[in-house]
Scaffold this motif. Sequence first.
Motif, short mmCIF file in Angstrom:
data_model
loop_
_atom_site.label_atom_id
_atom_site.label_comp_id
_atom_site.label_asym_id
_atom_site.label_seq_id
_atom_site.Cartn_x
_atom_site.Cartn_y
_atom_site.Cartn_z
N ALA A 182 2.29 -4.81 13.43
CA ALA A 182 2.51 -3.35 13.59
C ALA A 182 1.46 -2.56 12.83
CB ALA A 182 3.91 -2.98 13.12
N LEU A 183 1.03 -3.11 11.68
CA LEU A 183 0.04 -2.41 10.86
C LEU A 183 -1.38 -2.53 11.42
CD1 LEU A 183 1.25 -3.09 7.21
CD2 LEU A 183 1.36 -0.96 8.50
N ASN A 184 -1.53 -3.22 12.54
CA ASN A 184 -2.81 -3.21 13.23
C ASN A 184 -3.08 -1.85 13.86
OD1 ASN A 184 -3.61 -5.81 12.58
ND2 ASN A 184 -2.63 -6.73 14.38
N ASN A 185 -2.01 -1.04 13.95
CA ASN A 185 -2.18 0.35 14.38
C ASN A 185 -2.88 1.11 13.26
OD1 ASN A 185 -1.58 3.22 14.51
ND2 ASN A 185 -0.24 2.71 16.22
N PRO A 186 -4.09 1.65 13.49
CA PRO A 186 -4.88 2.29 12.42
C PRO A 186 -4.13 3.40 11.69
CG PRO A 186 -6.22 2.01 14.38
CD PRO A 186 -4.81 1.67 14.77
N VAL A 187 -3.35 4.20 12.43
CA VAL A 187 -2.62 5.32 11.81
C VAL A 187 -1.56 4.79 10.86
CG1 VAL A 187 -1.15 7.32 12.22
CG2 VAL A 187 -3.06 6.84 13.77
N LEU A 188 -0.76 3.83 11.32
CA LEU A 188 0.29 3.26 10.47
C LEU A 188 -0.32 2.56 9.25
CD1 LEU A 188 2.81 1.75 13.07
CD2 LEU A 188 3.07 3.83 11.69
N ALA A 189 -1.40 1.81 9.49
CA ALA A 189 -2.05 1.10 8.38
C ALA A 189 -2.61 2.08 7.36
CB ALA A 189 -3.15 0.20 8.92
N GLY A 190 -3.20 3.17 7.84
CA GLY A 190 -3.75 4.18 6.92
C GLY A 190 -2.67 4.83 6.09
N LEU A 191 -1.54 5.20 6.74
CA LEU A 191 -0.42 5.80 6.01
C LEU A 191 0.17 4.82 5.00
CD1 LEU A 191 1.38 7.67 8.94
CD2 LEU A 191 0.02 8.68 7.10
N PHE A 192 0.23 3.54 5.38
CA PHE A 192 0.73 2.51 4.46
C PHE A 192 -0.16 2.44 3.23
CE2 PHE A 192 0.55 -1.86 2.87
CZ PHE A 192 1.89 -2.10 2.58
N GLY A 193 -1.49 2.47 3.43
CA GLY A 193 -2.42 2.42 2.30
C GLY A 193 -2.27 3.62 1.38
N ILE A 194 -2.09 4.81 1.98
CA ILE A 194 -1.93 6.04 1.17
C ILE A 194 -0.66 5.94 0.32
CG2 ILE A 194 -1.44 8.51 1.28
CD1 ILE A 194 -3.16 8.59 3.84
N ALA A 195 0.46 5.58 0.97
CA ALA A 195 1.74 5.50 0.26
C ALA A 195 1.72 4.43 -0.81
CB ALA A 195 2.87 5.24 1.25
N PHE A 196 1.12 3.30 -0.50
CA PHE A 196 1.10 2.17 -1.43
C PHE A 196 0.32 2.52 -2.69
CE2 PHE A 196 0.20 -2.57 -2.06
CZ PHE A 196 1.48 -2.80 -2.53
N ALA A 197 -0.88 3.10 -2.52
CA ALA A 197 -1.71 3.47 -3.68
C ALA A 197 -1.06 4.59 -4.48
CB ALA A 197 -3.10 3.88 -3.22
N ALA A 198 -0.38 5.53 -3.79
CA ALA A 198 0.29 6.63 -4.48
C ALA A 198 1.43 6.12 -5.35
CB ALA A 198 0.82 7.65 -3.47
N ILE A 199 2.16 5.11 -4.84
CA ILE A 199 3.28 4.55 -5.61
C ILE A 199 2.76 3.78 -6.83
CG2 ILE A 199 5.14 2.84 -5.55
CD1 ILE A 199 5.52 3.64 -2.57
N LEU A 200 1.72 2.95 -6.61
CA LEU A 200 1.17 2.15 -7.71
C LEU A 200 0.28 2.99 -8.62
CD1 LEU A 200 0.20 -1.17 -5.89
CD2 LEU A 200 2.21 -0.72 -7.27
N GLN A 201 -0.17 4.16 -8.13
CA GLN A 201 -1.06 5.06 -8.87
C GLN A 201 -2.34 4.35 -9.30
OE1 GLN A 201 0.56 7.68 -11.77
NE2 GLN A 201 2.36 8.14 -10.57
N SER A 202 -2.84 3.49 -8.44
CA SER A 202 -4.08 2.77 -8.74
C SER A 202 -4.63 2.17 -7.46
CB SER A 202 -3.83 1.67 -9.77
OG SER A 202 -4.95 0.81 -9.86
N SER A 203 -5.87 2.53 -7.12
CA SER A 203 -6.49 1.94 -5.94
C SER A 203 -6.78 0.46 -6.17
CB SER A 203 -7.79 2.68 -5.60
OG SER A 203 -8.71 2.60 -6.68
N SER A 204 -7.16 0.11 -7.40
CA SER A 204 -7.47 -1.30 -7.71
C SER A 204 -6.23 -2.17 -7.54
CB SER A 204 -8.00 -1.41 -9.14
OG SER A 204 -9.19 -0.68 -9.30
N ALA A 205 -5.07 -1.68 -8.02
CA ALA A 205 -3.84 -2.46 -7.90
C ALA A 205 -3.43 -2.61 -6.43
CB ALA A 205 -2.72 -1.79 -8.69
#
Length: 612
Positions: A182-205
């Motif tokens: 499902a995350l092969n959809n660019p829009v969903l994958a992009g939103l997942f990346g945004i939310a994930f980094a925002a939660i972890l508060q670190s791009s490296s993590a």
Amino acid sequence: MDENVSMVLSLLTGVALFLFGMSSMSDGLKKVAGNKMEMILYKLTNTPLKGFLLGTAVTCAVQSSSAATVMVIGFVNSGMMKFTQAIAVILGANIGTSITGWIVSLSYVEGAGWASYFSSTTITAVVAVAGMLLHMFAKKDVLKHTGSILLGFAVLMAGMSMMSGAVAPLRTNPVFIDTMVALNNPVLAGLFGIAFAAILQSSSAAVGVIQALSTTGAITFQGAFPMVMGIGIGASFPVLLAAMGSSRAGQRTSLAYLVVSVLGMVLGALVYYPLEMLGMLHLNDLVMDPFTIAATNTLFRAITMTLMLPAVHGVRALIMLLMPVTEAEKEDQPDFEKLDSRLLQNPELAYQRAMEVMEGMALKAQKNVHRAIRLLEDYSDEGYRKVEHLEKTLNKYEDKLGKYLVAIMTMAISEDQSRSISKSLQAIGDFESIGDYALEIANLARSVNQKKENFSLEARDELAIMSAAVEESIDLTVEAFENDDVQSIRRVFPLRELVTVSADEIKKRHIRRLQEGKCSMEMGFIQSEMLVNMQRIVDHCANIALDMVKQAEQDFNVHRFLRKYQEQSRSEYADLLSQYETKYNINQVPHPQEEEEDRSPAEMPEGMVLQS
């Protein structure tokens, strides 16, 4: 325990260890470097290219684009760095932060035979032991901090190993595989990346977790690339939060991080997807592993940030459009550009321009006094930050105006011009000191607010009366200074005496209230400090007044001038003092009845801060 719960807990533990290890490495590096990182970042960013390269290098060292950007926000907030310079540093920081992905990749290096001695397990163990020995037994601070860096690295590697182990069962998990599809959809994958980094508060993590997930073989480039692009945007959230307490300039710098990340995502999409659709790349079906994730992250950031470097001024214009300069901000902005070094060939014109800038300094000192006094009545963190920021601006006025006036004095000027410049230099010091005392009043107001205590009603009324007298003093001084009105500025002298006498009386009244249990000792000390700072403000107003009157009367002997002034102006002075005593009468404030002490006849007060 359910297998899925156990897996999630192991993954979260690995993430926690990763974040802690990265934080320890970053802190250790900062301590080893001391203030060198900040000073290098500040000094070597005078061109966009230098700022870009330095931002990359510093972020590689501290391994956090957020930390580097927060440093830059501090510089912009204090006026040490220009906004355009900050944008270039942020572009470089976005590249530098990708180095963590390569460090993480080391945890996936394994081998047999001799190669096993260089596996991640061996490297982690050696680094952990070395770090522990340095941290525990080293005498020098530098070696102890180096030990912290090594321990942080070992913890980071252990966290990655734990994450990888936790997600290993997902290789055959149908739910996970369906999710990745499902995350092969660019829009969903992009939103997942945004939310994930925002939660972890670190791009490296966030990149590190994706690297761990990639070991399952379920992530393809089609899903990984938009995730990596989205992570850059999500990582801007902690930077935006860090700038909430800064000035508008600092907030624009934090916004720059978000804008740069969004533009980077747009550029990445515009470059990659058309080429992929034309069949020139064929990357969508590439199965990702930790190394290809690290490479994708680095290449994406390097290409997009480098493409934006020539357009730094365009990025600045976009941010200024999103967050324009307010009228209040314009008033606080210094006008140093008027101090043109080319005008020094014409000393008279240069001095005239310096006086225009000095009027700006006077108005800002006046504004800071009003702002500080408002905090006594209605404290706010935003109001305090404005006082603090404007005080730093006044410090820069003193430095730049002082150097400019000294440069004028090196030119061929007359004795009268030299004397005028000397008096102006003294006035600069007075206005800067007024700013210092305004900040002290703001500090005391903040202290009262933090203690959650209040002055007694009598003390509040007394401070209100004194505040009004101080505000009239600074208003009189600045208006007369702007208009070169020697007659009006004489009114500061009796006003200064009133403030001095009233401050002494208020202190006596506080002692009476203290004896009656109506006021606390601690609040009394704070009130006393406020009164001292108010007196100092009026003292410096009197200094400026004294210099203006002496200059007008061409009498530069302080003591002779004071004697002459007292003899010629005694009646006028007494009348003005009487008016001020009526206007700012602290005896209107209810207090315990006590016989008033005699006071000497009106005269120029002793102890005035005089400058010859």
